[in-house]
Design an enzyme around this catalytic site. Structure first.
Site, mmCIF file in Angstrom:
data_model
loop_
_atom_site.group_PDB
_atom_site.id
_atom_site.type_symbol
_atom_site.label_atom_id
_atom_site.label_comp_id
_atom_site.label_asym_id
_atom_site.label_seq_id
_atom_site.Cartn_x
_atom_site.Cartn_y
_atom_site.Cartn_z
ATOM 1 N N CYS A 43 0.833 -1.207 0.000
ATOM 2 C CA CYS A 43 0.000 0.000 0.000
ATOM 3 C C CYS A 43 0.872 1.263 0.000
ATOM 4 O O CYS A 43 1.562 1.513 -0.967
ATOM 5 C CB CYS A 43 -0.973 -0.061 1.185
ATOM 6 S SG CYS A 43 -2.392 1.017 0.969
ATOM 7 N N HIS A 59 -3.467 -5.766 0.968
ATOM 8 C CA HIS A 59 -2.798 -5.981 2.261
ATOM 9 C C HIS A 59 -2.758 -7.456 2.653
ATOM 10 O O HIS A 59 -3.668 -7.929 3.343
ATOM 11 C CB HIS A 59 -3.550 -5.220 3.354
ATOM 12 C CG HIS A 59 -3.404 -3.737 3.282
ATOM 13 N ND1 HIS A 59 -2.398 -3.060 3.926
ATOM 14 C CD2 HIS A 59 -4.129 -2.806 2.627
ATOM 15 C CE1 HIS A 59 -2.507 -1.764 3.685
ATOM 16 N NE2 HIS A 59 -3.547 -1.578 2.886
ATOM 17 N N GLU A 103 -1.025 -8.767 4.913
ATOM 18 C CA GLU A 103 -0.897 -8.869 6.378
ATOM 19 C C GLU A 103 -2.260 -8.810 7.066
ATOM 20 O O GLU A 103 -2.378 -9.140 8.238
ATOM 21 C CB GLU A 103 0.051 -7.779 6.906
ATOM 22 C CG GLU A 103 -0.547 -6.389 7.107
ATOM 23 C CD GLU A 103 -0.706 -5.582 5.822
ATOM 24 O OE1 GLU A 103 -0.593 -6.155 4.717
ATOM 25 O OE2 GLU A 103 -0.966 -4.367 5.936
#
Lengths: 80, 231
Positions: B86, B196, B198
Site C-alpha cells: 500500500c 494488504h 498482512e
C-alpha cells in the site's frame, strides 16, 4: 528571489480529480469547459541572487521531490 | 530469518505487518524507525501501509528521502527481500525501486474492502506457494492505488514477468493500468502491492490467503541458506 512552481498531471495521464471537476462544471451549466487539469502550486523564497544557479537548483528540486516525473510535468518562474 | 518493519511518522499498518510475521512464520521481527542507518542485520524488509508524512505533496514523496530509505535501496541491490504494501508500494515507486506511479483512484473513492486477485507470477520469493493463475482474496484500503506506467514500461513489465498480481477481470477497484495490483523489480526481490496480505492471515479476518506470502519468503530464504525446514 522568489520561485513559483506549478506541477500538473501529464496530458496523457488520467486526472480523476480534473475529470470530476469538469463534470461538476458541466452540470452547473458551464458547458464551454473542457480538459480540466488539477495541479499544485508552490511558492518559496530562494536565498540567492544568481538566476542561473537558481534555475538549476529549482530544476533539481522539481526533478527530485516537487514533481513525480513519471506522471507529472512541472514549470516554474523566478522573480526578483 | 530476520524481518524489519520500517516505521515512518504516519505508518499505520506496521503493527499488522509485525504480527503477521510473528503469527504466520514465527520469525524474529523488529520495528525499525525511519532514521535508522543500518539494516544489515535483516534478511527481509517490509515497508508497511499508512500515510507516511501525512501523504503531503504526494503519497511516499517525502518518505523516500528518510534516512532509512538509502539502506532499503542498498538492501534491494544486495538481493535482500523487500515488500512494500500500500503506502509502502507508493514509497518504493517514489524511490524508483519499482517502476511506475500510483495515481488517485479513478472513481476518487477510498476503497476499503476485500478484493479478488489473480496470482500472475508465482515465481517470486513472495509468491512461490501460490499456483499460477490462482485467485486469492486479499483486502485493499487505499485512495491512491491507481497504478500507472507508460507503454514502454508496461511492455517491459510483461516481457520480464514483473506483473505479480492483477485484480480479477471486471473488478478493478481503482482504474489501474491492465488491472495491475502488484509488481516486482527485474530481479524479483522487490515486490510492491496495493492489497494488504498482512490483513489476510487468519480466517477470523475473513481470509487467510495472504499467509502464503510470508511462508513463501521463509521457504526461499531457507533454501538459499541451507537451513532445515522447521528449524
Amino acid at each position: 528571489m522568489k520561485a513559483t512552481v506549478y506541477v500538473t498531471i501529464k496530458q496523457n495521464v488520467l486526472d480523476p480529480q480534473g475529470a470530476a471537476v469538469e463534470g461538476a462544471l458541466h452540470s452547473m451549466g458551464f458547458q464551454e469547459v473542457g480538459k480540466v487539469r488539477i495541479g499544485k502550486y508552490l511558492e518559496f523564497e530562494l536565498d540567492t541572487t544568481d538566476r542561473l544557479e537558481a534555475e538549476q537548483r529549482v530544476t533539481l528540486m522539481c526533478e527530485k521531490l516537487l514533481a513525480n516525473t513519471v506522471i507529472e510535468d512541472y514549470r516554474f518562474e523566478l522573480e526578483g | 530469518m530476520k524481518f524489519a518493519v520500517i516505521v515512518f511518522p504516519g505508518s499505520n499498518c506496521d503493527i499488522d505487518c509485525y504480527k503477521a510475521v510473528e503469527q504466520t512464520i514465527g520469525q524474529p521481527v523488529d520495528y525499525v524507525w525511519q532514521t535508522a542507518t543500518d539494516l544489515s542485520a535483516y534478511d527481509a524488509i517490509i515497508v508497511p501501509g499508512g500515510f507516511s508524512y501525512g501523504d503531503y505533496l504526494r503519497s511516499g514523496a517525502i518518505a523516500q528521502f528518510a534516512p532509512v530509505m538509502a539502506e532499503v535501496v542498498k538492501a534491494a541491490e544486495a538481493g535482500k527481500y523487500v515488500l512494500g504494501i500500500c503506502n509502502g508500494f507508493q514509497i518504493l515507486t517514489e524511490a524508483r525501486l519499482l517502476p511506475g506511479a500510483l495515481r488517485r483512484n479513478k472513481n476518487l473513492k477510498f476503497r476499503c474492502h476485500s478484493a479478488l486477485l489473480e496470482v500472475v507470477n508465482n515465481e517470486t520469493p513472495f509468491t512461490n506457494e501460490y499456483s499460477k493463475g490462482e485467485i486469492i482474496d486479499v483486502p485493499i484500503a487505499h485512495g491512491e492505488g491507481n497504478y500507472y506506467c507508460d507503454e514502454t514500461t508496461l511492455a517491459q513489465l510483461k516481457a520480464n514477468n514483473q506483473i505479480v498480481f492483477r485484480y480479477v477481470a471486471g473488478a478493478n477497484p481503482n482504474g489501474s493500468v491492465e488491472d495491475i495490483a502488484g509488481i516486482c523489480n527485474e530481479k524479483g526481490n522487490v515486490v510492491g502491492m496495493m492489497p494488504h496480505p498482512e490483513r489476510a492471515v487468519d480466517k477470523l479476518l475473513g481470509s487467510e490467503d495472504g499467509k502464503r506470502m510470508f511462508t513463501s519468503i521463509l521457504n526461499v530464504w531457507r533454501e538459499q541458506h541451507g537451513a532445515a525446514v522447521n528449524s
